[in-house]
Design an enzyme around this catalytic site. Structure first.
Site, PDB file in Angstrom:
ATOM      1  N   SER A  32       0.977  -1.257  -0.006  1.00 40.60           N
ATOM      2  CA  SER A  32      -0.029  -0.028   0.041  1.00 40.60           C
ATOM      3  C   SER A  32       0.700   1.222  -0.096  1.00 40.60           C
ATOM      4  CB  SER A  32      -0.904   0.041   1.238  1.00 40.60           C
ATOM      5  OG  SER A  32      -1.466   1.247   1.584  1.00 40.60           O
ATOM      6  N   TYR A  67      -1.640  -1.259  10.844  1.00 35.85           N
ATOM      7  CA  TYR A  67      -1.999  -1.686   9.653  1.00 35.85           C
ATOM      8  C   TYR A  67      -0.845  -1.274   8.697  1.00 35.85           C
ATOM      9  CZ  TYR A  67      -3.451  -1.501   4.790  1.00 35.85           C
ATOM     10  OH  TYR A  67      -3.678  -1.557   3.595  1.00 35.85           O
ATOM     11  N   LYS A 125       2.349  -3.952   6.564  1.00 33.19           N
ATOM     12  CA  LYS A 125       2.467  -3.666   5.207  1.00 33.19           C
ATOM     13  C   LYS A 125       4.108  -3.665   5.133  1.00 33.19           C
ATOM     14  CE  LYS A 125      -1.650  -4.394   3.382  1.00 33.19           C
ATOM     15  NZ  LYS A 125      -1.916  -5.600   2.706  1.00 33.19           N
TER      16      LYS A 125
END
Ligand code: UFG
Length: 334
Positions: free
Chosen positions: A124, A148, A152
């Site tokens: 992302s 989060y 990644k």
């Protein structure tokens, strides 16, 4: 080529499976339906008129993953499975680290065991944190602002370390900007059950009058109209980027990193206005406080993907808004 798609019934996963099947790849899906609907399996078959194998399993279940690899000769994996809500990750970091990291570690271990050396990972633009300048290039410094995003970044790092140690391994890290839209059939798309966190699903709920108005999180940013600017990309364009990544890594090893975005910045107000205009609906909004952790602007320099993968986004904001609304109207029988 046989591709295992983890999280293949999710928003981006399901669109990618459709494009894989359209291009005659063999597909095996593993999904635990934590954040996806079971009817997606049939919808994909309806769109593509093709069949594929499906396993309802959790990627953290090592025995289940081993069974999938023993029953199928997997040539490459596209790894979407993972928790993805920024706010929830701040409240439940342990759950995020455990799930997103465990599933990837188990997947990598089982891949190695069964001689599968190719993986495309769903990363992302969040790994760029608050960028010092725009547009964002792949070699910009990396940092994150929530668990989060950190999962990644950690997974990117883990895959890089694995590729360094195992010279047979080929890894593509795809850094997505803001995926929206839906398949033009209206059969698959993004359909959150709860109050959505992201702008486009929120606009959709307001358009169908399930929510009264969009809260625009701040209009005092240093952007064209003061509201946040993002690089919205049609989910089908994004899906096609995965096909190019698979084709690229098929005969290569090492780690390749690509931004998947359009390169165009769109403000919150521009998105709301475009949605209302192309769909002939009212989308009332009010300006509220900034959302903590948000950045002013984020958009891609997508030239590397164009030059090395031969990929670029072809759908515009109008397409994204039309397809998203078409999908939600079908789901709600409107
Ligand atoms: N926004 C609103 N109102 C809302 C929701 C969002 O004004 O109800 C604004 C935000 O402030 C931001 C823009 O709309 O300016 C886009 O917000 P989203 O929540 O849709 O998307 P983000 O850019 O914050 O985050 C998304 C994904 C993350 C991913 C990140 C990558 O949700 O998973 O892009 O840059 F990490």
């Amino acid at each position: 080529m046989k591709i295992l798609v983890t999280g293949g019934c999710g928003f981006i996963g399901s669109h990618t499976v459709v494009e894989l099947l359209n291009q005659n790849f063999e597909v095996v899906i593993v999904d635990n339906f934590y954040n996806s609907q079971k009817d997606v399996v049939d919808k994909i078959k309806e769109i593509t008129k093709k069949d594929f194998k499906f396993y309802e399993d959790d990627c953290c279940d090592e025995a289940a993953m081993r069974k999938i690899f023993s029953e199928n000769k997997i040539d490459a994996v596209i790894h979407f499975a993972g928790y993805k809500a920024v706010g929830e990750s701040v409240a439940k970091p342990l759950m995020y680290y455990q799930n997103n990291l465990d599933s990837t570690l188990i997947l990598a271990k089982v891949m190695k065991e069964f001689g599968c050396h190719k993986i495309v990972f769903s990363s992302s633009a969040t790994v760029y944190g608050d960028p010092a300048s725009l547009p964002i290039k792949e070699d910009f410094p990396l940092s994150t602002t929530n668990p989060y995003g950190t999962t990644k970044l950690f997974i990117e790092r883990i895959l890089k370390d694995l590729a360094y140690a195992d010279k047979d391994l080929g890894v593509v890290l795809l850094r997505y900007f803001n995926p929206i839209g839906a398949h033009e059939s209206g059969l698959i798309g993004e359909n959150p059950n709860d109050i959505p966190n992201n702008l486009m699903p929120y606009i959709m709920k307001v358009a169908i009058k399930e929510l009264p108005q969009v809260n625009v999180f701040g209009n005092d940013y240093d952007t064209k109209d003061g509201t946040g600017v993002r690089d919205y990309i049609h989910v089908v364009d994004l899906a096609l980027g995965h096909i190019k990544a698979i084709e690229k890594i098929k005969d290569e090893t090492g780690v390749l990193v690509y931004n998947l975005g359009t390169g165009k910045g769109t403000s919150v107000l521009e998105l709301i206005e475009t949605f209302a205009e192309v769909n002939h609906v009212d989308v009332p909004y009010q300006i509220t406080e900034r959302r903590p952790g948000d950045i002013a602007a984020c958009y891609a320099d997508a030239t590397k993907a164009k030059e090395e993968l031969g990929w670029e986004a072809t759908k515009n904001l109008e397409d994204m808004c039309k397809d998203a609304y078409h999908f939600v109207k079908r789901v709600k029988n409107l």
